[in-house]
Every structure is written in structure tokens, then in C-alpha cells.
Design a protein around this motif. Structure first.
Motif, short mmCIF file in Angstrom:
data_model
loop_
_atom_site.label_atom_id
_atom_site.label_comp_id
_atom_site.label_asym_id
_atom_site.label_seq_id
_atom_site.Cartn_x
_atom_site.Cartn_y
_atom_site.Cartn_z
N GLY A 47 42.80 43.47 32.86
CA GLY A 47 42.62 43.78 31.45
C GLY A 47 41.18 44.10 31.15
N GLN A 70 45.00 47.15 28.97
CA GLN A 70 45.68 46.50 30.09
C GLN A 70 46.21 47.55 31.04
N ASP A 115 44.58 39.38 27.69
CA ASP A 115 45.56 39.24 28.76
C ASP A 115 46.78 38.43 28.30
N ARG A 159 50.55 42.83 24.43
CA ARG A 159 50.80 43.04 25.86
C ARG A 159 52.18 42.50 26.23
#
Length: 327
Positions: free
Chosen positions: A280, A286, A310, A315
Motif C-alpha cells: 500500500g 493499494q 491497508d 480496500r
């Protein structure tokens, strides 16, 4: 080998209402690190260095590396730097040229004995300087000649051109009122004339460029008939090197050579296969490769002050939707 989904949403510049496009340029921050690690492994393939070389073999200023309590039990190696187990600490910002920055890093006391602990560090900056010394080329030139040029990554650079700067996404932080954003600045994306190539955090790129780099890695080091790095080197980069040390920014994560590796999928990585590897960036970007599914996940965003990217909900949801869509 196929792009399943490419979508641009939101604004690259909120105030100007300039929409994000597939070719919007982002500061990828620490997603630079796996690219730096790949440069090291290219030189290892050529026999010009070994990952277990003492760093002082290439950078004599590290021969005097010490802890507050005295000299380390053993020399720092390139492997230590690539895995964030060297004992180096502190800022990853360049101060002057890369050579000047690394001289200052060599003078910092180590924070622990090499190999005994995982601590995110400017170790990849030192690796970038090794690439310069061993190859005889400036770090940015080496990457252009050996990685970006052959892979046709035309928008990946430490120094965006005036045309690329028009496509840059602005950086935003949380505003004073809930649900608002304020434009902000950061040394990582500062384009002042004093900017120098930073192997830890300095690259700008686009989603399509990064996919080409990750596809090369997923293919075992080659793309479109051009071999960039050996299959053995890719295997070593994506293999956990940190043993039982607690590593990374998500649970059950280990560290390869310049890459984070999912050892046991859980929480934000629960939908990924064991052995998924990537990195990341400080602004929420990412990039991850699931070798079992042969899937590449690239998420580009430019925000700061929102916590650990992260482990971010965006994400998690992105990966969830992508895996579900291909079942």
C-alpha cells in the motif's frame, strides 16, 4: 492477462470539479518500494550483488553503523533492508540527493539488532542508493531503462512532466466539518525544484501502468516477451522472509523482499488467497497480486489523515466485490 474492470469515480480536483479518469496520475508513495526491490533483484540476477551482502560492501559509510549501546552483533545486509529488519528508523524523506540522504541514514544509531524485529523503515532508500552505486546509473535512470521503458509504463516517474501534472490527483484530508474534505500538501508529492528520486516513496503512476508492472511480476518476471527479472527472483521477493516476526499493517502478514505477503487471510485480507503479495501507499493506494486466483487488484485514491490505508474499509470492499464478481 485481461482487464476485468476499470472504473474511475470521483474527482481528481474537487474544487475544479475535474473528474478522475483512467489515466489520472497519483502519488503512489510506498508502492514505490516493490519497484525498488525489483531493481535490486535485477542486479542480483546479473551477479552484481547478493541479497545477503553486507551493506557496507557497497556503501562504506555503513561500516560504522552502531546502536546506542555499541556496535551491532552482525553487519546489516541487503536482505535486512528489503525486509525492514535492519534496525534503521526515522523518516523516509529525502534530505538533499539520494547519496546525501543515505549518508545521513548511515549516521543514525540503529534502533535494534539487525534481524531481530520488523519495523517499517527507510531501508529501501538505502537499497536504491546501492542500485546507483552498483549499476553506475542514477536511480531514476536505472528504473527507466530497465523497468518502465521495457514495460511501456509511460506515466510512471519521479518527475511528472507539465502534461502529466495536469492529470495529477490532488491530495485531500478530512475537513473541519464531518463529511468534508480539505486540499492539503505532503513532502511525498511535493514537486518543488529540490525534489530528488526517493526509492521508498517517490513515484507517481497510473492504474494502467501499475497493472503492467504487476502482470510482469505475476507472469514470473516477463511481459510481452520481455524478461525484466528472473522467475527465481520473483519467487524470493514474494516469499515471507521474516519468519515469526510480527510484520506489516494487517493481521497475519509477513514480509518478502520489498513486498508484504498475506500468510493467513483474515479481516481485510480474508477474501484473498494465502500468499497474496503487494504493498500500500501512504495516500491509500493499494496494489496486490493473488497468485492462486491470478488476480491483480489496483486501487488508486489520494487521501491522508484517514488512518491505516491497508486496513481501510474501501480496500476491504473493493477486494470483496472483485473476488465475488469472478467466482
Amino acid at each position: 492477462g485481461r482487464t476485468i474492470h476499470l472504473e474511475a469515480v470521483g474527482y481528481a480536483d474537487v474544487e475544479a470539479k475535474r473528474p478522475i479518469q483512467p489515466d489520472t496520475v497519483f502519488a503512489i508513495a510506498s508502492m514505490t518500494k516493490p519497484i525498488t526491490a525489483t531493481a535490486v533483484m535485477i542486479l542480483a540476477d546479473e551477479g552484481k550483488l547478493k541479497v545477503d551482502d553486507p551493506i557496507a560492501r557497497h556503501l562504506p559509510e555503513f561500516s560504522a553503523a552502531t546502536l546506542q549501546s555499541g556496535p551491532p552483533d552482525r553487519p546489516i545486509t541487503l536482505r535486512d533492508l528489503l525486509t525492514h529488519t535492519s534496525g534503521l528508523g526515522g523518516s523516509q524523506e529525502n534530505v538533499g540527493s539520494l547519496a546525501e540522504t543515505v549518508e545521513k541514514l548511515a549516521a543514525r544509531p540503529l534502533q535494534f539488532q539487525p534481524g531481530t524485529k520488523w519495523q517499517y523503515s527507510p531501508g529501501l532508500s538505502v537499497c536504491g542508493r546501492v542500485v546507483e552505486v552498483v549499476s553506475g546509473k542514477p536511480f531514476d535512470r536505472f528504473l527507466q531503462d530497465r523497468v518502465f521503458g521495457p514495460l511501456k509504463m509511460a506515466d510512471t516517474t519521479f518527475f511528472p512532466t507539465p502534461e502529466q501534472q495536469k492529470r495529477l490527483a490532488r491530495l485531500y484530508k478530512p475537513g473541519a466539518a464531518q463529511g468534508t474534505l480539505d486540499a492539503t500538501t505532503h513532502w511525498i508529492s511535493d514537486l518543488s525544484p529540490s525534489r530528488t528520486p526517493n526509492p521508498s516513496a517517490g513515484l507517481f503512476s497510473t492504474a494502467p501502468d501499475l497493472v503492467r508492472f504487476y502482470q510482469m511480476i505475476l507472469n514470473g518476471g516477463e511481459l510481452d516477451g520481455r524478461r525484466i527479472v528472473s522467475e527465481a527472483a520473483v519467487q524470493e521477493m514474494r516469499t515471507i522472509q521474516t519468519g515469526d516476526l510480527t510484520a506489516g499493517f494487517t493481521p497475519s502478514c509477513g514480509w518478502g523482499l520489498g513486498w508484504g505477503v498475506v500468510s493467513k487471510p483474515e479481516e481485510v485480507t480474508r477474501m484473498l488467497s494465502p500468499g497474496t503479495f503487494g504493498h500500500g501507499g501512504a495516500f491509500g493506494t493499494q496494489g496486490w497480486i493473488d497468485p492462486e486466483r491470478r488476480m491483480i487488484f489496483v486501487l488508486m485514491i489520494q487521501r491522508t489523515g484517514f488512518g491505516n490505508g491497508d486496513r481501510s474499509p474501501i480496500r476491504e470492499r473493493f477486494q470483496e466485490l472483485a473476488v465475488e464478481a469472478l467466482k
